[in-house]
Scaffold this motif. Sequence first.
Motif, short mmCIF file in Angstrom:
data_model
loop_
_atom_site.label_atom_id
_atom_site.label_comp_id
_atom_site.label_asym_id
_atom_site.label_seq_id
_atom_site.Cartn_x
_atom_site.Cartn_y
_atom_site.Cartn_z
N VAL A 119 0.83 -5.23 3.20
CA VAL A 119 -0.54 -5.65 3.48
C VAL A 119 -0.58 -7.17 3.46
O VAL A 119 -0.33 -7.79 2.43
N PHE A 144 0.86 -1.18 0.00
CA PHE A 144 0.00 0.00 0.00
C PHE A 144 0.89 1.22 0.00
O PHE A 144 1.70 1.41 0.91
N GLU A 196 -0.11 7.99 -0.51
CA GLU A 196 0.22 9.09 -1.40
C GLU A 196 0.44 10.40 -0.65
O GLU A 196 0.90 11.38 -1.25
N ASN A 206 -0.60 -3.83 -5.92
CA ASN A 206 -0.27 -2.57 -5.28
C ASN A 206 -1.49 -1.68 -5.12
O ASN A 206 -2.23 -1.48 -6.08
N PHE A 207 -1.64 -1.16 -3.93
CA PHE A 207 -2.68 -0.18 -3.69
C PHE A 207 -2.03 1.19 -3.55
O PHE A 207 -0.86 1.30 -3.20
N ARG A 208 -2.84 2.19 -3.78
CA ARG A 208 -2.32 3.55 -3.66
C ARG A 208 -3.45 4.39 -3.10
O ARG A 208 -4.58 4.31 -3.57
N GLY A 209 -3.17 5.17 -2.08
CA GLY A 209 -4.23 6.00 -1.52
C GLY A 209 -3.80 6.61 -0.20
O GLY A 209 -2.62 6.83 0.04
N LYS A 210 -4.81 6.91 0.61
CA LYS A 210 -4.53 7.55 1.88
C LYS A 210 -4.68 6.55 3.01
O LYS A 210 -5.63 5.77 3.04
N ALA A 211 -3.75 6.62 3.96
CA ALA A 211 -3.85 5.77 5.14
C ALA A 211 -4.19 6.66 6.33
O ALA A 211 -3.75 7.80 6.40
N HIS A 217 3.48 0.49 2.87
CA HIS A 217 3.13 -0.46 3.93
C HIS A 217 2.90 -1.85 3.35
O HIS A 217 2.34 -1.98 2.27
#
Lengths: 141, 141
Positions: free
Chosen positions: A107, A96, A99, A133-138, A105
Amino acid sequence: MSAQSDKHAVLCEKLKACDIRPTPQREVVLKVILEKRDHPTADEIFARVKASMPTISLATVYNCLETLVTCGLVRQVNLERAPTRYCPNLQEHAHFHDEVTGKVHDVELPGDFMDRLRTILPAGFDASTVELNFRGKAATN
Amino acid sequence: MSAQSDKHAVLCEKLKACDIRPTPQREVVLKVILEKRDHPTADEIFARVKASMPTISLATVYNCLETLVTCGLVRQVNLERAPTRYCPNLQEHAHFHDEVTGKVHDVELPGDFMDRLRTILPAGFDASTVELNFRGKAATN
DNA sequence: AGTAGGAATTAGAATAATTCCAAATCACCC
DNA sequence: GGGTGATTTGGAATTATTCTAATTCCTACT
């Protein structure tokens, strides 16, 4: 036996188990990747390694990384156009990419997840590796 | 109305629908990506575009690509350390990277697949994009 | 222990993809 | 048709990575 030499022995064993010469450079590169699992880039690894081995060259870091990746002790993670990152987690897992912070991270995945993913491939496609792969806000924490 | 200008009108509409100025450069870059769906690199796109617009510069190709990606008309695909590739397929899909030929194939996915993938993320992780890449050998055909 | 020979390391040059920059040109609105 | 901000352009700059050739280091063999 001190904790130091104990660690040395463990690293050494890992390298020998892969049939590669356990050189001090390879050892310290692997050590650095294992001890802070934050998916560092080659440059970051170079900087950390220099702390204990100031004479090492960047080319050697790249060489060692390639060797470690080839023999499966380390994985490389490529996200977008950014420099390659290195990951010591040998379990099957996804990544993850935050962005906001730029951090990566791991997962964890259910047991046979990657194999189940493979089943969506049409006949004739034989995947040796699967990358998720993920992409975004944690959430900040 | 000729097929030519018809095509022109279609491309133009697509660009305007995204609120970007329909410049000739953007149009031809988009046209090239749409007409041969082989995931070309920026360099390959540059070469193809030059056939009909010899004065275009590589920097412009990069600019156009960035614009097209940002507004969602084109996707970029990053595999390993290789140059970025561009893909006009806006459906949800995965990519299969043939390690023999170097070619990239689209892999269609069951309807809500990507959304189901998202559910494996732990609480607090909010993914805006999901990327699924396979790598291996494809049957020659 | 001495040494041959292959593997690994090193520093620096080279390459390749991409981005930056500043100037020239263009497209749209009035 | 003119002003203005967006876009394009060519070349320089940057960045990650790989290459190269020389040196050093291991390891195995005598």
